[in-house]
Design an enzyme around this catalytic site. Structure first.
Site, mmCIF file in Angstrom:
data_model
loop_
_atom_site.group_PDB
_atom_site.id
_atom_site.type_symbol
_atom_site.label_atom_id
_atom_site.label_comp_id
_atom_site.label_asym_id
_atom_site.label_seq_id
_atom_site.Cartn_x
_atom_site.Cartn_y
_atom_site.Cartn_z
ATOM 1 N N LYS A 185 0.849 -1.194 0.000
ATOM 2 C CA LYS A 185 0.000 0.000 0.000
ATOM 3 C C LYS A 185 0.883 1.242 0.000
ATOM 4 C CE LYS A 185 -1.815 2.934 2.854
ATOM 5 N NZ LYS A 185 -1.979 4.090 1.960
ATOM 6 N N GLU A 260 10.073 1.981 10.432
ATOM 7 C CA GLU A 260 11.009 3.075 10.110
ATOM 8 C C GLU A 260 10.211 4.367 10.260
ATOM 9 O OE1 GLU A 260 14.079 2.461 9.581
ATOM 10 O OE2 GLU A 260 14.232 0.447 8.747
ATOM 11 N N CYS A 294 13.481 11.709 5.615
ATOM 12 C CA CYS A 294 13.520 11.399 7.048
ATOM 13 C C CYS A 294 14.910 11.633 7.627
ATOM 14 C CB CYS A 294 13.091 9.956 7.277
ATOM 15 S SG CYS A 294 14.046 8.796 6.279
ATOM 16 N N GLU A 396 9.287 17.130 14.723
ATOM 17 C CA GLU A 396 9.535 16.878 13.302
ATOM 18 C C GLU A 396 8.643 17.788 12.449
ATOM 19 O OE1 GLU A 396 8.238 13.210 11.338
ATOM 20 O OE2 GLU A 396 10.221 13.073 10.435
HETATM 21 P P1 NAD Z 1 2.133 8.592 7.606
HETATM 22 O O1 NAD Z 1 2.512 7.879 8.857
HETATM 23 O O2 NAD Z 1 1.023 9.552 7.637
HETATM 24 O O3 NAD Z 1 1.764 7.551 6.453
HETATM 25 C C1 NAD Z 1 2.650 6.512 6.073
HETATM 26 C C2 NAD Z 1 1.826 5.391 5.455
HETATM 27 O O4 NAD Z 1 1.019 4.807 6.484
HETATM 28 C C3 NAD Z 1 0.858 5.847 4.368
HETATM 29 O O5 NAD Z 1 0.801 4.869 3.348
HETATM 30 C C4 NAD Z 1 -0.466 5.924 5.110
HETATM 31 O O6 NAD Z 1 -1.595 5.778 4.279
HETATM 32 C C5 NAD Z 1 -0.328 4.749 6.071
HETATM 33 N N1 NAD Z 1 -1.180 4.799 7.265
HETATM 34 C C6 NAD Z 1 -1.768 5.880 7.843
HETATM 35 N N2 NAD Z 1 -2.500 5.494 8.906
HETATM 36 C C7 NAD Z 1 -2.357 4.151 9.015
HETATM 37 C C8 NAD Z 1 -2.862 3.175 9.927
HETATM 38 N N3 NAD Z 1 -3.677 3.502 10.948
HETATM 39 N N4 NAD Z 1 -2.505 1.882 9.752
HETATM 40 C C9 NAD Z 1 -1.671 1.535 8.742
HETATM 41 N N5 NAD Z 1 -1.189 2.407 7.844
HETATM 42 C C10 NAD Z 1 -1.510 3.707 7.979
HETATM 43 O O7 NAD Z 1 3.486 9.262 7.086
HETATM 44 P P2 NAD Z 1 3.654 10.230 5.832
HETATM 45 O O8 NAD Z 1 3.111 11.576 6.189
HETATM 46 O O9 NAD Z 1 3.194 9.545 4.596
HETATM 47 O O10 NAD Z 1 5.251 10.291 5.742
HETATM 48 C C11 NAD Z 1 6.040 11.156 6.491
HETATM 49 C C12 NAD Z 1 6.638 10.462 7.697
HETATM 50 O O11 NAD Z 1 7.380 9.322 7.286
HETATM 51 C C13 NAD Z 1 7.614 11.335 8.440
HETATM 52 O O12 NAD Z 1 7.388 11.213 9.815
HETATM 53 C C14 NAD Z 1 8.965 10.754 8.073
HETATM 54 O O13 NAD Z 1 9.989 10.974 9.004
HETATM 55 C C15 NAD Z 1 8.634 9.316 7.959
HETATM 56 N N6 NAD Z 1 9.638 8.614 7.164
HETATM 57 C C16 NAD Z 1 10.506 7.778 7.807
HETATM 58 C C17 NAD Z 1 11.501 7.131 7.074
HETATM 59 C C18 NAD Z 1 12.481 6.206 7.738
HETATM 60 O O14 NAD Z 1 13.160 5.476 7.035
HETATM 61 N N7 NAD Z 1 12.599 6.213 9.050
HETATM 62 C C19 NAD Z 1 11.579 7.331 5.689
HETATM 63 C C20 NAD Z 1 10.671 8.193 5.086
HETATM 64 C C21 NAD Z 1 9.695 8.830 5.829
#
Ligand code: NAD
Length: 492
Positions: A185, A260, A294, A396
Site C-alpha cells: 500500500k 522506520e 527522514c 519533526e
Molecule cells: P504517515 O505515517 O502519515 O503515512 C505513512 C503510510 O502509512 C501511508 O501509506 C499511510 O496511508 C499509512 N497509514 C496511515 N495510517 C495508518 C494506519 N492507521 N494503519 C496503517 N497504515 C496507515 O506518514 P507520511 O506523512 O506519509 O510520511 C512522512 C513520515 O514518514 C515522516 O514522519 C517521516 O519521518 C517518515 N519517514 C521515515 C523514514 C524512515 O526510514 N525512518 C523514511 C521516510 C519517511
C-alpha cells in the site's frame, strides 16, 4: 528533456488496484483524487479500497505463496528482480516524470536519485540473495547446527509519500528475493509510481498474486492490512504516531514488524571543518527534496568560534535554492507534497516566531505565476535564536525549515543533539578524526555520517533508535527480516 518540460500527461496512469494479476477498481467503486502539488491540479484518481479489497489481495497472496511461487529457486527469483530492474531502467524517464508530478520534487532529482536507486535496490537484492550465506555452529564433533532461512509468507508493505518508489522498492526487492508474497500500500498522496511498478511486474511475468497493490487511505487499507490474520509480517515506513498505531495492532498478533519512523536529525559543525565543503553539505542535508527526507539534518549546531561566519555563508548557499517548475530540468527546488503539508510546515514557522526565532532566510511562499500560482511552494527557511529544546527545534516538521544553534564544546553539542525523542540519523563535520569518531559514537542515532550526508551503502544497517523506529533493514538485515531463521541440530 524538452519533452519532459512539455509534460506528456499520457504518462499518468489511471490508478487501479492490482490483485491476483488483475488491474481493477475498488470493490465498491469509490475513488480518491491524486494531485500535482505544484499546480494544485488533479492528475488522476486511485481506488478508495476497503477491508474487502485487502481480504481479496491477502487471499491472492496466500494462494500464490502456497502455489508454484513457494517452490521457486533463489536463482529464479534473483533473475526476476534483475528483469524488473531492466524494465524500470528502460522506462526511467516516465518513472521520474511521474514521481516529480505526483510529489512536486524536481524531475532532475527523481531522474538522478530516486529512480536510479529503485533500479539499484532490485539489482542489489538480486545479488545479495544469490550470495547469501547462513551460519553453521559445530559442537566439538558431537553435533552440528546449521541455519535454514525460509520465507515468512504474506508480507504487508506500507510506505510514505516523500520517496515513494525508492522506499517501496527497498521493501519489495528483499521481500520477493526471500520468496514471500506481497500486499503493498503506497501513500494515497503519491501512489502513481507504485501503480507503474505493478505494470512492470505484470509485463515481466511476476506470477499472479505474488505482488498485489491495494490503494487507499491508511486508516482503511493500512489498518486492515496490519490487522489481517493472513498477513504475517508488516514493514512500515511513516510517521511515529502512525507507527505507534501499527505496532499496537500488530504486536498482539506476533507479526514480524519493522518500523522506520520519524526523525529530527542533528548536524554538528566544528570550527575545524572544511568550511566551504561543510556549508554545501549542511545546506544539502537540510533542504534536499524540500527537507522532506527522514534523514534531513534540520537542527544545525555550529561551534561558537565560527558561528557568525558560518551562518552568513549558509544563508547564501541556501538562497541558491529557488522554487520553480519541478519538471523544468534546471529547477533545483520543487514544491512541497501537498497544500495540507504546506499548511503544517507554515504553522511551525509561526510557532518559531512566537518562540522568539529570527528568520534568516525564507519563511514565506515565493511569488509564483501562471499555472504555478497556487502551487504548494515555500522558500527554504533558516531560523536562528531559538532554544535547542524549543518545540520548533525538537518536533519533526518534515519540510524546508531548519534551525541553527551555537555550541561551545563537543560535550555540549552531543547533549543538545540528543535532546529529542528521535534517533534516526545525524552528521558531524570536523577535520579532527578523533572528534569525528567520538561524537559519532555518542550520538543517539541509528546512522551517523562524518563529513558527508546520505552517502548510502546498501549493505549497512538502516534504521532508527528511540522514537525513530524498531529494527534494521538493508543488506543481510533485510534478508533476515523478510525470512524465518530455523536452526537444525544434527547429532554426529
Ligand atoms: P504517515 O505515517 O502519515 O503515512 C505513512 C503510510 O502509512 C501511508 O501509506 C499511510 O496511508 C499509512 N497509514 C496511515 N495510517 C495508518 C494506519 N492507521 N494503519 C496503517 N497504515 C496507515 O506518514 P507520511 O506523512 O506519509 O510520511 C512522512 C513520515 O514518514 C515522516 O514522519 C517521516 O519521518 C517518515 N519517514 C521515515 C523514514 C524512515 O526510514 N525512518 C523514511 C521516510 C519517511
Amino acid at each position: 528533456m524538452n519533452d519532459v518540460m512539455n509534460l506528456d500527461r499520457d504518462v499518468v496512469p489511471e490508478g487501479r488496484n492490482y490483485i491476483g494479476g488483475v488491474f481493477q477498481q475498488a470493490g465498491d467503486g469509490e475513488v480518491i483524487g491524486v494531485y500535482d502539488p505544484a499546480r494544485d491540479a488533479e492528475l488522476t484518481t486511485i481506488p478508495r479500497s476497503k477491508a474487502a479489497d485487502v481480504d481479496q489481495a491477502a487471499a491472492a497472496a496466500k494462494a500464490a505463496f502456497e502455489g508454484p511461487w513457494g517452490r521457486t529457486t533463489v536463482a529464479e527469483r534473483a533473475d526476476l528482480l534483475d528483469a524488473i530492474a531492466d524494465e524500470i531502467e528502460r522506462e526511467i524517464d516516465d518513472f521520474a516524470l511521474l514521481e516529480s508530478l505526483d510529489n512536486g520534487k524536481p524531475f532532475s532529482l527523481a531522474r538522478s536519485v530516486d529512480i536510479p536507486r529503485v533500479i539499484s535496490n532490485f539489482r542489489f537484492f538480486a545479488g545479495a540473495v544469490r550470495h547469501q550465506e547462513t551460519g553453521a555452529h559445530p559442537m566439538d564433533g558431537d553435533a552440528i547446527n546449521y541455519t535454514l532461512r525460509r520465507p515468512v509468507g504474506v508480507f504487508g508493505l506500507i510506505t510514505p509519500w516523500n520517496l515513494p518508489l525508492y522506499l517501496l522498492s527497498w521493501k519489495v526487492a528483499p521481500a520477493l528475493a526471500m520468496g514471500n508474497t506481497l500486499v503493498a500500500k503506497p501513500s494515497e498522496v503519491t501512489p502513481l509510481t507504485a501503480m507503474k511498478l505493478a505494470e512492470v511486474m505484470h509485463k515481466v511475468g511476476v506470477p499472479a498474486g505474488v505482488f498485489n497493490l491495494v490503494h487507499g487511505y491508511g486508516h482503511e487499507v493500512g489498518q486492515a492490512m496490519v490487522a489481517h490474520p493472513d498477513i504475517k509480517g508488516i514493514s512500515f515506513t511513516g510517521g511515529t504516531a502512525t507507527g505507534h498505531r501499527v505496532a499496537a495492532t500488530a504486536a498482539p498478533m506476533f507479526k514480524k514488524l519493522s518500523l522506520e519512523l520519524g526523525g529530527k536529525n542533528p548536524t554538528i559543525v566544528f570550527e575545524d571543518c572544511d568550511f566551504d565543503e561543510t556549508v554545501k553539505g549542511v545546506a544539502r542535508a537540510a533542504f534536499a527534496n524540500q527537507g522532506q527526507i527522514c534523514l534531513c539534518g534540520s537542527r544545525i549546531f555550529v561551534q561558537r568560534e565560527i558561528y557568525e561566519r558560518f551562518k552568513t555563508a549558509l544563508v547564501e548557499e541556501v538562497n541558491k535554492r529557488v522554487p520553480g517548475n519541478p519538471q523544468d530540468p534546471a529547477t533545483n527546488f520543487g514544491a512541497l507534497v501537498s497544500q495540507a503539508h504546506l499548511a503544517k510546515v507554515e504553522s511551525y514557522i509561526d510557532l518559531a516566531k512566537k518562540e522568539g526565532g529570527v528568520i534568516l532566510c525564507g519563511g514565506e511562499r515565493p511569488e509564483m505565476h501562471g499555472e504555478f500560482a497556487k502551487g504548494a511552494f515555500l522558500k527554504p527557511t533558516l531560523i536562528d535564536g531559538l532554544a535547542y529544546d524549543s518545540r520548533t527545534a525538537t518536533e519533526e516538521i518534515f519540510g524546508p525549515v531548519a534551525t541553527i544553534h551555537p555550541f561551545d564544546t563537543p560535550e555540549d553539542a552531543v547533549e543538545m543533539a540528543n535532546a529529542v525523542r528521535y534517533g534516526l540519523a545525524g552528521s558531524v563535520w570536523t577535520q579532527d578524526i578523533k572528534t569525528g569518531h567520538r561524537v559519532a559514537a555518542a550520538l543517539e542515532s541509528g546512522m551517523v555520517w562524518v563529513n558527508t550526508w546520505l552517502l548510502r551503502d546498501l549493505r549497512v544497517p538502516f534504521g532508527g533508535m528511540k522514537d525513530s523506529g524498531v529494527g534494521r533493514e538493508g543488506g543481510r538485515f533485510s534478508l533476515e527480516f523478510y525470512s524465518e531463521s530455523r536452526n537444525v541440530c544434527v547429532k554426529l
